[in-house]
Design a protein around this motif. Structure first.
Motif, mmCIF file in Angstrom:
data_model
loop_
_atom_site.group_PDB
_atom_site.id
_atom_site.type_symbol
_atom_site.label_atom_id
_atom_site.label_comp_id
_atom_site.label_asym_id
_atom_site.label_seq_id
_atom_site.Cartn_x
_atom_site.Cartn_y
_atom_site.Cartn_z
ATOM 1 N N ASP A 184 0.656 -1.596 -0.360
ATOM 2 C CA ASP A 184 0.087 -0.097 0.373
ATOM 3 C C ASP A 184 0.615 1.622 0.084
ATOM 4 O O ASP A 184 0.423 2.248 -0.313
ATOM 5 N N ASN A 213 1.549 2.945 -3.302
ATOM 6 C CA ASN A 213 0.928 3.149 -4.480
ATOM 7 C C ASN A 213 0.400 4.368 -3.951
ATOM 8 O O ASN A 213 -0.383 5.431 -4.752
ATOM 9 N N ARG A 214 0.062 4.904 -2.735
ATOM 10 C CA ARG A 214 -0.145 6.148 -1.722
ATOM 11 C C ARG A 214 0.971 6.211 -0.855
ATOM 12 O O ARG A 214 1.353 5.898 0.221
ATOM 13 N N HIS A 269 -1.085 6.551 4.434
ATOM 14 C CA HIS A 269 -2.650 5.125 4.427
ATOM 15 C C HIS A 269 -3.339 5.786 5.871
ATOM 16 O O HIS A 269 -2.950 6.564 6.621
ATOM 17 N N ARG A 277 7.320 5.051 -6.902
ATOM 18 C CA ARG A 277 5.944 5.168 -6.838
ATOM 19 C C ARG A 277 5.902 5.080 -8.288
ATOM 20 O O ARG A 277 4.924 4.500 -9.066
ATOM 21 N N VAL A 322 6.663 2.199 -10.090
ATOM 22 C CA VAL A 322 5.487 1.158 -10.298
ATOM 23 C C VAL A 322 4.221 1.015 -10.366
ATOM 24 O O VAL A 322 3.815 0.360 -11.282
ATOM 25 N N ALA A 323 3.852 2.316 -10.883
ATOM 26 C CA ALA A 323 2.777 2.887 -11.155
ATOM 27 C C ALA A 323 2.775 2.316 -12.943
ATOM 28 O O ALA A 323 2.041 2.042 -13.584
ATOM 29 N N ARG A 382 2.611 -1.101 -13.439
ATOM 30 C CA ARG A 382 1.281 -1.896 -13.163
ATOM 31 C C ARG A 382 0.291 -1.613 -14.563
ATOM 32 O O ARG A 382 0.113 -2.653 -14.673
ATOM 33 N N GLU A 435 -8.922 -5.454 -12.046
ATOM 34 C CA GLU A 435 -7.502 -4.819 -10.894
ATOM 35 C C GLU A 435 -6.511 -5.975 -10.105
ATOM 36 O O GLU A 435 -5.627 -5.351 -9.429
ATOM 37 N N ASP A 468 -2.559 -6.368 -9.258
ATOM 38 C CA ASP A 468 -2.390 -5.493 -7.819
ATOM 39 C C ASP A 468 -1.795 -7.283 -7.660
ATOM 40 O O ASP A 468 -0.587 -6.946 -7.413
ATOM 41 N N THR A 513 6.857 -7.766 -6.460
ATOM 42 C CA THR A 513 7.415 -6.581 -6.205
ATOM 43 C C THR A 513 8.003 -7.267 -4.253
ATOM 44 O O THR A 513 9.357 -7.454 -4.017
#
Lengths: 210, 210
Positions: A162, A165-166, A169, B114, B117-118, B121, B145, B149, B156
């Motif tokens: 998580d 991704n962001r 949290h 990040r 990672v995006a 994805r 989705e 993930d 990862t």
DNA sequence: GTCTATAAGTAGATAGAC
DNA sequence: GTCTATCTACTTATAGAC
């Protein structure tokens, strides 16, 4: 509350909120309003604190895992069960944000952590087997191990994943999303019922993050 | 080979083999047979080295991800593609053993990680969409989705996950097992063909770890 | 049990000679 | 570019008074 317990309590708080690595013995004693000398009277430094915290986690997690024998007979039960495991992990989340480093630094904890992981894996396999016996899922035996590994991976790395991704949290919502994620792994093995189950879960999920 | 490059090369080796955390600037200069002062002439300490290493990784990974556009049209292609990604990660595995800590310590790298990672994805989504268009997989849009993930999570965390299961790791065999693991995530969406594909993959896998 | 003071060790960083 | 020498800062850990 005894000083020893306060130390454990505040350390866990600090480790979880600000990370384990940057906290020194002095930081912890400052946060408690006691002297470093006093802290060293109770624990031989940060290592001993981490070991004591691990022991709490280990004990609580084992209790939860034992609870899975025979108690998970439906998709709803499974949802709840995963939820409980995730909450326990969340309480000691600093372990899971650091796994690689911690296992290297404390080989003795690594051994015990591996044993705990093996027990978790056993519990998941048992649950899947219960669901299969109840006719809820049908799974090619050759895929059973792979599915178990995937569930284990999600249970172990959801927190770090998580944070990839962001930036921020948000506890509760993240736990919900993660249970959902685990259920999505199982849905493909529910056959026709999977479609309905998925719809049902999405409803539930949408409501819960509202 | 220039000293600057030797520093990067040896640092990567040390970080990968013995972990990043325990290595100090002096350790690195010792391993190189140069003085700490000299190392500081080329890099302002370990941080600068890690940043430079990340840049290499970032660049190489982006090249690989760009290569996915249109190039993955079969299960075999997908296998190879996953394999290439895993090998690249393996080359810089110290990042992945430490993710949580590193992202906390270098917020600037966290931002870039990040973004990477995006991109990963996005590449996975593109591949899945290609496979769907080619009629190889059929997937409920609500599960797409979640599957993405889950594949991302495997890509990862495979390295740390493995170190939770066994004490010693073994490079090549682990990469094979991990590609297999990713394919197992996709098999349920292949319908009837999934059974054969799985059999085929298991043959391939058994041969490759022989 | 708790404090203050301090020792001992480690990592990071720089100045100046070659 | 590279070295030696050194300095600062920080963390751990202990001794001894209260």
């Amino acid at each position: 509350m005894k000083t020893r317990d306060r130390i454990l309590h505040v350390s866990l708080l600090l480790f979880n909120e600000e990370g384990e690595a940057p906290q020194t013995a002095v930081d912890i004693s400052n946060a408690l309003g006691i002297s470093p000398g006093n802290l060293y009277y109770h624990f031989k430094g940060k290592d001993a604190i981490i070991r004591a915290l691990f022991e709490s986690f280990e004990e609580e997690m084992r209790l939860i895992l034992r609870g899975s024998s025979g108690g998970v007979a439906s998709i709803e039960d499974n949802w709840v069960y995963i939820y409980i495991i995730l909450e326990e992990i969340y309480d000691f989340r600093f372990f899971y944000r650091n796994l690689g480093v911690l296992l290297d630094r404390y080989p003795d904890l690594a051994v015990r952590f591996r044993a705990l992981v093996a027990e978790q894996r056993g519990a998941i396999l048992r649950v899947l087997s219960d669901l299969a016996k109840a006719g809820i899922i049908t799974i090619d035996p050759r895929l059973r191990e792979a599915l178990t590994d995937q569930i284990m991976m999600t249970l172990t790395f959801w927190l770090v994943a998580d944070s990839l991704n962001r930036k921020e949290h948000e506890g509760a919502a993240l736990i919900h999303r993660t249970v959902f994620q685990v259920m999505c792994l199982i849905v493909p093995y529910m056959g026709e019922a999977g479609f309905d189950a998925l719809t049902h879960m999405i409803d539930h999920y949408e409501r819960s993050v509202q």
